[in-house]
Design a protein around this motif. Sequence first.
Motif, PDB file in Angstrom:
ATOM      1  N   GLU A   2     -18.512  18.631   1.820  1.00 22.63           N
ATOM      2  CA  GLU A   2     -18.553  19.802   2.695  1.00 22.63           C
ATOM      3  C   GLU A   2     -17.699  20.928   2.124  1.00 22.63           C
ATOM      4  OE1 GLU A   2     -17.421  19.259   6.868  1.00 22.63           O
ATOM      5  OE2 GLU A   2     -17.413  21.438   6.927  1.00 22.63           O
ATOM      6  N   ARG A   5     -19.693  22.742  -0.388  1.00 18.58           N
ATOM      7  CA  ARG A   5     -20.671  23.615   0.251  1.00 18.58           C
ATOM      8  C   ARG A   5     -19.987  24.863   0.811  1.00 18.58           C
ATOM      9  NH1 ARG A   5     -23.370  19.687   2.832  1.00 18.58           N
ATOM     10  NH2 ARG A   5     -22.247  20.059   4.751  1.00 18.58           N
ATOM     11  N   ASN A   6     -18.817  24.666   1.401  1.00 17.63           N
ATOM     12  CA  ASN A   6     -18.078  25.805   1.948  1.00 17.63           C
ATOM     13  C   ASN A   6     -17.688  26.806   0.875  1.00 17.63           C
ATOM     14  OD1 ASN A   6     -18.074  25.386   4.680  1.00 17.63           O
ATOM     15  ND2 ASN A   6     -16.330  23.993   4.604  1.00 17.63           N
ATOM     16  N   ARG A 193     -11.832  29.551   4.361  1.00 20.31           N
ATOM     17  CA  ARG A 193     -12.640  28.967   5.412  1.00 20.31           C
ATOM     18  C   ARG A 193     -12.211  27.551   5.752  1.00 20.31           C
ATOM     19  NH1 ARG A 193     -17.803  31.000   5.617  1.00 20.31           N
ATOM     20  NH2 ARG A 193     -18.683  28.943   5.408  1.00 20.31           N
ATOM     21  N   SER A 194     -11.198  27.049   5.048  1.00 17.22           N
ATOM     22  CA  SER A 194     -10.771  25.671   5.258  1.00 17.22           C
ATOM     23  C   SER A 194      -9.827  25.586   6.445  1.00 17.22           C
ATOM     24  CB  SER A 194     -10.055  25.149   4.018  1.00 17.22           C
ATOM     25  OG  SER A 194      -8.792  25.758   3.932  1.00 17.22           O
ATOM     26  N   ARG A 195      -9.511  24.353   6.813  1.00 12.89           N
ATOM     27  CA  ARG A 195      -8.556  24.099   7.880  1.00 12.89           C
ATOM     28  C   ARG A 195      -7.216  24.760   7.558  1.00 12.89           C
ATOM     29  NH1 ARG A 195      -5.603  18.780   8.756  1.00 12.89           N
ATOM     30  NH2 ARG A 195      -5.140  18.738  10.976  1.00 12.89           N
ATOM     31  N   PHE A 198      -7.297  28.535   7.964  1.00 14.92           N
ATOM     32  CA  PHE A 198      -7.249  28.942   9.381  1.00 14.92           C
ATOM     33  C   PHE A 198      -5.838  28.782   9.930  1.00 14.92           C
ATOM     34  CE2 PHE A 198     -11.291  29.839  11.511  1.00 14.92           C
ATOM     35  CZ  PHE A 198     -12.137  29.764  10.428  1.00 14.92           C
ATOM     36  N   ARG A 201      -3.627  31.579   8.765  1.00 12.13           N
ATOM     37  CA  ARG A 201      -3.862  32.854   9.431  1.00 12.13           C
ATOM     38  C   ARG A 201      -3.232  32.849  10.818  1.00 12.13           C
ATOM     39  NH1 ARG A 201     -10.072  33.051   7.653  1.00 12.13           N
ATOM     40  NH2 ARG A 201     -10.347  34.996   8.767  1.00 12.13           N
ATOM     41  N   LYS A 223       2.357  23.703   1.453  1.00  9.47           N
ATOM     42  CA  LYS A 223       1.096  23.328   0.809  1.00  9.47           C
ATOM     43  C   LYS A 223       0.405  24.544   0.208  1.00  9.47           C
ATOM     44  CE  LYS A 223      -0.566  19.921   4.033  1.00  9.47           C
ATOM     45  NZ  LYS A 223      -1.673  19.754   4.976  1.00  9.47           N
ATOM     46  N   GLY A 270      -4.906  39.430   2.361  1.00 10.95           N
ATOM     47  CA  GLY A 270      -5.577  38.650   3.386  1.00 10.95           C
ATOM     48  C   GLY A 270      -7.072  38.879   3.439  1.00 10.95           C
TER      49      GLY A 270
ATOM     50  N   VAL C 101      -9.210  27.402  15.174  1.00  7.86           N
ATOM     51  CA  VAL C 101      -7.843  27.048  14.772  1.00  7.86           C
ATOM     52  C   VAL C 101      -7.355  25.889  15.616  1.00  7.86           C
ATOM     53  CG1 VAL C 101      -5.461  27.821  14.597  1.00  7.86           C
ATOM     54  CG2 VAL C 101      -7.292  29.382  13.992  1.00  7.86           C
ATOM     55  N   PHE C 104      -9.242  22.568  14.812  1.00 11.32           N
ATOM     56  CA  PHE C 104      -8.878  21.937  13.537  1.00 11.32           C
ATOM     57  C   PHE C 104      -7.761  20.910  13.698  1.00 11.32           C
ATOM     58  CE2 PHE C 104     -10.964  25.318  10.843  1.00 11.32           C
ATOM     59  CZ  PHE C 104     -11.715  24.443  10.097  1.00 11.32           C
ATOM     60  N   ARG C 108     -11.062  17.691  10.312  1.00  7.26           N
ATOM     61  CA  ARG C 108     -10.830  18.407   9.069  1.00  7.26           C
ATOM     62  C   ARG C 108     -12.064  19.225   8.708  1.00  7.26           C
ATOM     63  NH1 ARG C 108      -7.089  17.885   5.759  1.00  7.26           N
ATOM     64  NH2 ARG C 108      -5.272  16.750   6.481  1.00  7.26           N
ATOM     65  N   ARG C 110     -15.070  21.772   8.840  1.00 10.01           N
ATOM     66  CA  ARG C 110     -15.307  23.093   9.378  1.00 10.01           C
ATOM     67  C   ARG C 110     -16.483  23.071  10.351  1.00 10.01           C
ATOM     68  NH1 ARG C 110     -14.905  28.568   8.142  1.00 10.01           N
ATOM     69  NH2 ARG C 110     -16.810  29.663   8.696  1.00 10.01           N
TER      70      ARG C 110
END
Lengths: 335, 304, 248
Positions: A2, A5-6, A193-195, A198, A201, A223, A270, C101, C104, C108, C110
């Motif tokens: 995934e 793909r993302n 677009r990953s965990r 997000f 942000r 990380k 950003g 957010v 999540f 994990r 999306r």
Amino acid sequence: MEALRNAFDFSDSPRVDLVIAAMVAVALLLFPLFSPSSFAIATIIQFFIFALYGMGWNTIGGYGGQVDLGKAQYVGIGAYTTAVMLIRWDIPFWVSMPIGMFFSITWSFIIGYPLFRLKGHYFAIATIATSLVLKDLFEIWDFVGAARGLEISPIKYSPPDFLRLIFKQDIYYYYVIFGFFLLGILIINWFRRSRLGFQLRAIKDNEDVARSLGINVHLSKVKTYAIATAFVSMVGSFHACYIKNIEPEDTMSLDISILIALMAMLGGAGSLWGPIIGAGVLIPLKSYLKEWLGARGGLVGIDLIIYAAIIMVISAREPRGIWGIVERVRRRKRL
Amino acid sequence: MEILLSSLAAGLLIGMALALVALGLTIIFGVMDIVNFAHGEFLMIGMYTGLFTAQATGLDPLFTLPVAALVGFLLGGVCYYGFIRFLIRGPMVAQLLGTFGLMLFLRNLALLIFGSEDRALHHGLLVGRSIDVGMGVIIPATKLAAAVLAIFSFWAVWMLMNRTHVGKALTATALNPQGARYMGIPTEKMNALAWGIGGATVTIAGALLVNFWSVNPFVGLLFTMIAFTIVALGGFGSVRGAFFAALVVGLIMEFPGFWDFFSYTFDIQWMYDIPMTSFKYTWVYLAYFIIMVARPRGLFGWKH
Amino acid sequence: MPILDIRHLVKEYGGLRANDDISFTLEKGELLGVIGPNGAGKTTLFNCIAGLHPVTSGRIFFDGQDVTLKPAHEMARLGLARTFQVYTAAGDLTVVENIMVGCFLRTRSRKDARRRADGILYDLKLSDHADTLVSELPVPAQKQVTMATALGTAPRMLLLDEVAAGLNPSEIDDIMTSIRHIHNEMGITVMLIEHVMELVMNVCDRLVVLDYGHKIADGTPADIAANAEVIKAYLGERYVKEHAGELS
């Protein structure tokens, strides 16, 4: 799966952005075929290098809002790892680059844990301090050539050497770094677009809210700092093979750290395209200003004066950078 | 023993001069929560001012201090009204990069005008003179004068901040800008004044330093970092803290001397082998890092 | 077993006692309101329960587990979510991204996060706003988004901090509908701080009243409305003495 793909999923960008991006990419791909001057090729290689640095910075600095002014130390770690391994043990680039990244990430964890206890100005200044300490160490460390630095002599190898990344013509370097550049865009697209993206942000917005949403703020920052570091270190390794002559003063100086932050800031921190736009404006501007005003006019420093003036105007007038202007215009059109 | 004493003396003397360097930074930070990366460049301008006025008039820079102060005051004011005023509306990231732009601007302007060579003052009232206070400690007159005048300036600013109406208005602006505005304090002018005073103190410090420290356009960054360390150690915004912290930093800068003292006294071989003098400033950076991580509010902090 | 058990909780800020010896329990499925005059220590209490600020002394049990000094992100993982009075939503995140957010925390992937977020949007009737930037939403919708984001973490218990402040009566009705939905349909235990009495009296099963950091009353809305000490706290001692006849 995934994640992969993302990385290729740009569906949330407006189509016009993607069309422009594709056109620019094709133009960059074909550019060397029109036998441009070596100065132009060198400038575009610099653009790729700094766009990648800026993308790395953008993860922690742009999406995360943590102003890191010490990225040059990782340029240094990457560059020195590759140079030392090549000169001393003839270890090729493709092996030494990941090793350099490993060293950089290890170092980033060691200093990242205490660093991220700090916030805002305090954090920014502390990153400068760590970078300068490392630079001072390298300047007296004989193993890495101390203040004289290291020189990769191309005579020993038979270019084009794809394993060691030793070439006579810049065009090879051009396509190698172009590959990194495309890869970098995919990684950043995955990241944002990953965990983790997000979470970051949310952290930038309000740390207490982020914490209440179950985000381990400190760990997420560390990380992401490691991801930013990996980017910078990777390009640092490339830089060593490309420049062939590295010294602490010009790989690890504060100016490099600032320039890295500046790419993303000017283009728009950003945002996905921000650092690329920033580098696309600043790098050609810098090298041509230097060529025209500095070298030919004999006016030392005037290129950087104009440069500094641009930074000042941007930070006072449009803190969200060029991308901020684009988005404002778009929003106005939509309303 | 002699090394120890003279290192101690040298550290304390340079510390007193550094206190004045850091004073402006801490005032500006205290009043408006902005970190000025161009602080060291203000100092550099002070150094050039001291150097050129001294050379032009044939006087010692100590006598042309008022000129340096005036230049610094105007520089601070111009920077505030022309630039910083717009910057403080934006996010912190923009502030950091904005003052960084100012630093690059001033540095390269100096490079364009003065060239990159080191310039030092060779003639002056005190240049080359020194006082032997015994026990092997020889104090250069220039450093002594710088320390004494720095303390005097420091004291004057402290009195201004604590004993006058203007000073109290400044403090009020620092503690609560909105409240100060309701009380009729012109906070905009207070901010400009903070920049003026900040600029004046650091250019005075520059003029004092040029007596024994050569100047070039790149000298600023080192002093910016030193000033940051002092301010971090003393607590961001604290005037009194800055003074004591500067003495500590002065001693840290003399670390190579102490290192030598130990290696000679106890004859420790491995200590000889490390070229500690090239680490002179590394300790300052390292001190900043360690202090901030261990005690984020500094030793005498009063503002968050 | 109560879902939340607070025992002798004390919180001091530099010598000032914001919460002083507060004890109460909350059963699973309850809907509890915490009321009190400004500065009574309500938000402090929430911050302590949610793990944002360490308590000075006392114990907090969540679902039978001692969570007294657990950090906020671990509390969220255990199933406790909270909203904030002033939620400065990320300017560059859309409504659905904001809720993601929260989602999540439990996944994990999306795609999975997006699916959960869409479900919550549908439940709170926010689907129309999914791709709007939160900063561009009207205030009432922003309040709904703060709740939706907290719900994204799939909590067992939700702390709502003044979600109705500054809204007009019809917007308050919408919020009440949402709170009832969260409580009745989703089966989440809710504890809320509120100044809007209409909402508190209509929605809550039970109320806890704080004044100057102390708990001064605990009971059903009807009991509280008649409690002399509560009236004194809200209206002042003199008012109560002067109007003694009318009140009783």
